[in-house]
Scaffold this active site. Sequence first.
Site, PDB file in Angstrom:
ATOM      1  N   LYS A 121     -15.562  -9.676   8.071  1.00 48.98           N
ATOM      2  CA  LYS A 121     -14.520 -10.535   7.479  1.00 48.98           C
ATOM      3  C   LYS A 121     -15.122 -11.833   6.969  1.00 48.98           C
ATOM      4  CE  LYS A 121     -10.689  -8.153   8.137  1.00 48.98           C
ATOM      5  NZ  LYS A 121      -9.979  -7.644   6.969  1.00 48.98           N
TER       6      LYS A 121
ATOM      7  N   GLU B 202       2.113   1.687  -3.384  1.00 51.45           N
ATOM      8  CA  GLU B 202       1.007   2.154  -4.231  1.00 51.45           C
ATOM      9  C   GLU B 202       0.775   3.652  -4.027  1.00 51.45           C
ATOM     10  OE1 GLU B 202      -2.717   0.215  -3.422  1.00 51.45           O
ATOM     11  OE2 GLU B 202      -3.753   1.260  -5.049  1.00 51.45           O
TER      12      GLU B 202
ATOM     13  N   CYS C 146     -10.390  -1.851  14.627  1.00 55.68           N
ATOM     14  CA  CYS C 146     -10.694  -3.276  14.798  1.00 55.68           C
ATOM     15  C   CYS C 146     -10.851  -3.662  16.264  1.00 55.68           C
ATOM     16  CB  CYS C 146      -9.595  -4.119  14.183  1.00 55.68           C
ATOM     17  SG  CYS C 146      -9.334  -3.728  12.458  1.00 55.68           S
TER      18      CYS C 146
ATOM     19  N   GLU D 152     -16.321 -10.946   3.683  1.00 57.54           N
ATOM     20  CA  GLU D 152     -15.178 -10.699   2.798  1.00 57.54           C
ATOM     21  C   GLU D 152     -14.595 -12.019   2.286  1.00 57.54           C
ATOM     22  OE1 GLU D 152     -11.481  -9.379   4.615  1.00 57.54           O
ATOM     23  OE2 GLU D 152     -11.207  -7.885   3.044  1.00 57.54           O
TER      24      GLU D 152
ATOM     25  N   GLU E 160       0.837  -1.205   0.000  1.00 59.60           N
ATOM     26  CA  GLU E 160       0.000   0.000   0.000  1.00 59.60           C
ATOM     27  C   GLU E 160       0.867   1.248   0.000  1.00 59.60           C
ATOM     28  OE1 GLU E 160      -3.803  -0.554   2.053  1.00 59.60           O
ATOM     29  OE2 GLU E 160      -3.385   1.309   3.096  1.00 59.60           O
TER      30      GLU E 160
ATOM     31  N   GLU F  17     -14.565 -13.110  -5.675  1.00 58.17           N
ATOM     32  CA  GLU F  17     -13.237 -12.894  -6.275  1.00 58.17           C
ATOM     33  C   GLU F  17     -12.096 -13.345  -5.358  1.00 58.17           C
ATOM     34  OE1 GLU F  17     -15.352 -10.595  -5.293  1.00 58.17           O
ATOM     35  OE2 GLU F  17     -14.387  -8.872  -4.362  1.00 58.17           O
TER      36      GLU F  17
ATOM     37  N   SER G 240      -7.300   1.851  -2.185  1.00 57.07           N
ATOM     38  CA  SER G 240      -6.104   1.091  -2.489  1.00 57.07           C
ATOM     39  C   SER G 240      -6.549  -0.255  -3.061  1.00 57.07           C
ATOM     40  CB  SER G 240      -5.296   0.871  -1.205  1.00 57.07           C
ATOM     41  OG  SER G 240      -4.431  -0.217  -1.373  1.00 57.07           O
TER      42      SER G 240
ATOM     43  N   CYS H 291      -8.409  -2.037   4.300  1.00 57.70           N
ATOM     44  CA  CYS H 291      -8.282  -3.174   5.220  1.00 57.70           C
ATOM     45  C   CYS H 291      -9.603  -3.573   5.843  1.00 57.70           C
ATOM     46  CB  CYS H 291      -7.341  -2.834   6.373  1.00 57.70           C
ATOM     47  SG  CYS H 291      -5.781  -2.207   5.834  1.00 57.70           S
TER      48      CYS H 291
END
Lengths: 394, 596
Positions: free
Chosen positions: B369, B286, B526, B372, B283, B377, B330, B310
């Site tokens: 999560k 990037e 988190c 996710e 990141e 994908e 990102s 994240c």
Amino acid sequence: METNHQLKRADFIFKNENDWEEVLKKNISRSSNELINELISSELKGRGGAGFPTGLKWKLSAEVDSDTKYVICNADEGEPGTFKDREILSLVPFKVLTAMAICGLVVGAKEGYIYLRGEYFFLKPELNKAISEFEQYCKEINLDFTIRIFMGSGAYICGEETALFESMEGKRGEPRNKPPYPALSGYMNKPTVINNVETLAHAYTIFTYGAKRFYDLGVQYSRGTKLFSVSGDTPKPGIYELELGMSLADFVNDFGDGDSKAVQVGGASGFLVPRKRFAETTIGYQGKLVGISLPTGGSMMLFNSSRSMFNVLDNYLEFFREESCGQCTPCRVGCQQLLKGIKAVKSGEKSTQYLDKLLTLAETMQFTAKCGLGQSVANSFSSIVENFREEMIY
Amino acid sequence: MGKNIKITINGEIVEINEGTSILDAARQVGVIIPTLCYHKDLCVAGNCRVCVVEIAGQKRLSPSCATPCEEGMDIFTNSVKVRNSRKHIIELLLSEHNADCTRCYKNGKCELQKLASDFKIMSNDFIPLVPFKNYTIDMFSPSIIKDDSKCIRCQRCVRTCAELQGVNALTVAYKGDKMKITTFFEKAMNDVVCTNCGQCVIHCPTGALVERNYIEEVWAAITDKAKHVIVQTAPAVRVALGEELGFESGTRITGKMVAALKRLGFDAVMDTDFTADLTIMEEGTELLSRLKRALVDHDPGVKLPMATSCSPGWIKYIEHIYPDYLGHLSTCKSPQQMFGALAKTYYAQARNLQPDNIVSVSIMPCTAKKFEANRPEMNDSGYRDVDYVLTTRELAIMIKQAGIDFMKLEDIHFDRLMGESTGAGVIFGATGGVMEAALRTAYELVTGREVPFKDLNILPVRGMEGVREASILIENPLKEWAFLDGVELKCAVAHGLVNAKKVMDSIISGEANYHFIEIMACPGGCLGGGGQPIPTSPEIRAKRAAAIYAEDEGMPIRKSHLNPEVLKIYKDFLIKPLGEKSHLLLHTKYTIRKSF
């Protein structure tokens, strides 16, 4: 409590309103204090049913420092058996508009709203016409006051003042926590005076004839007249303006069909009075003197001996179960339990002693519910169950 | 601070700040009034009525949470009237509640159950109402299960979703006996604008909203001898798991947690912190490449500010609410998903394992999560990158089921290869942590010097303010980064989606001009995630945050680019940040979703 020993009919509310321009003009030249004192000395109390002194309400709001304030006319007339505000708004709307404008002047509000019951949509076009004429006149006399109609959508709970504000703000109609009270923080969290339609019409009477004329009517603690919506087992249902403080016995004498076994005073959220208590019951606000005194929004439902009081209560509880907003536990669940409870006793699934448990539950609802709806379910429940216990069982 | 007033609570005179609620005043003098709809994170609702108290001279009782103290108030919190009413209210709630407690996921953790126990509600006089209602259980979401039969209508979830998250996935519908908490058009939770953040779950007092648990699936995998079951643990888990197992909040139990996971039977216990460090490499690179495209190439297509990616709750939020701004995210996968993709490639190769025999489990402070890991994908390894996601709470349940005496465990270190982390990886668990970790690395890569903050602690990005801003002036960079000389790198950090909205709206209006923003869906980041131990409160989150920063300070290495296993993976496998393999395994793309 003093009692009027005969029914005294009066004719103020529906007397013609042709003089509204004059009344408005005369009163806006008076000082705010003068107007408030006039109202206070009349001892006018809120005619929606709760009976809060109207002058004090205006005074509290007037004393708050705020750039924006509101005047709201509560026309969400939803109490079962009440139909007087509809007549006021169709027959003498200018009285209500005038009183709203005077109130605006007194408290320092430039915007007024009429919260109109959803089912009264048919009143809207005529009322809007009256409002434009009224606003035109306000402009002519340089009074900065506008009035808008806000349509309700059919929930009984939105007649509760803070639920009404929520509804106007585009939210779900649920009562707020109090304090703060509307005088300090109401619609849009601004100081707000909210009055029942009839209260405003009486204020018009007071600003027309002076406080004394009003004060001289009625009895101690319950001054002036009141509109009554008379329905049920009566040969003459309709709307009547009567002086407060009348005895229920006299009322039944006049309006009953000769076979009245009970009168429900104040609609579903009011009290049921059985025949044996007619004589000792007066209609007015609770004073410090002895005797039963019942406040009312004006609904008087007469029942004769052909009526089952179980069915009457069942009907009220169905109504409350559905019209509770559902947010607070005692009201949401309590109404369901009371309704299911009386059915279970009737069918024999629960013992007759269960009625006593339900009476204590009703009392808890009265002590703990968030708003007037849940608090007042106990009124009809307890008065019906206590006075007609045998009809609940057999 | 208002003036002090005197009130009386149960006969004792108390001096209190004017405006304090009766509930708080009572707590200050050691009188505990029971509550249900009240929650420290939320506005006062006053709708359950459990907290009513008696005020002398008033016929009706008052809700202590919603009633401010007034001079001279004479308050009784335990009078006959109060006790009887309170019992009635608990009985009423139970009559409307599916009180099948022994079969409930929240058994032993339910606030209504506790009240029923405290008040010894032994009778069931009232008529059970559940059979009259047409309840269904919504199990369509991979993250959250919603069971209306357990709902007590306290509206904590509704207020959470509105006030903390600004998502309003849950709302009140209907009135009276039909009043319920539901979604837009009463659709299933997986079919509405819900970020799966699970804040409703940690704010729900009963079993009406719980995580979808995968405990049995994980037990089955562990038991299957043919499977190699590996587990990763997120940074925030190690500072909260202890709360479920008898420790004070804010106790760091990293070594015990690893030991417990070993005892549960996982074949390898590794650390999401490793991929957190890897995230910083990818990141950070990037970000620098976006800055170069903007400042040197003057590429109009470059999207700045760049936003962190994240937090899966934040990702789903932006996909729904700001679909035109997905280019700002990102492209890095979250550390969980980077780990998953590497587990079945890099780790499999290194350990000489068949990827299809690997079961990849993650322990997360998060319910989003779970969603996710289920995104279509997320199979770049050729397999489901992460097979099962367990919350901190589910791990605690497994530890209890296995009969592990957690307190007695000896500390163990994570397994090698993907188990090494730095202080920078750890602080991913707190709001501002990703930003701080990224700045530690990016500044040093660009200038060759450490960030100009004492002990590497970038205090401006820490704390619990909803939105925090910081900037770093880049001076005397290394030659290859000369274009950054004199650039003031502007950053913003937000946590809680209601604050994410503020930042996004200020970017869209042009009012704000950031280069890099960190957004975490949950309050506190988190560590306050929807998969963390219940209860949560600002105080508990502050303790967990203190533990995270203490863990960072205690680490020998505190900068991601110095993580030896990160250096090793670039040498042996990935070659370089944003390289071909990175693109294949560590980066992703986003999905435009509808906003209703």
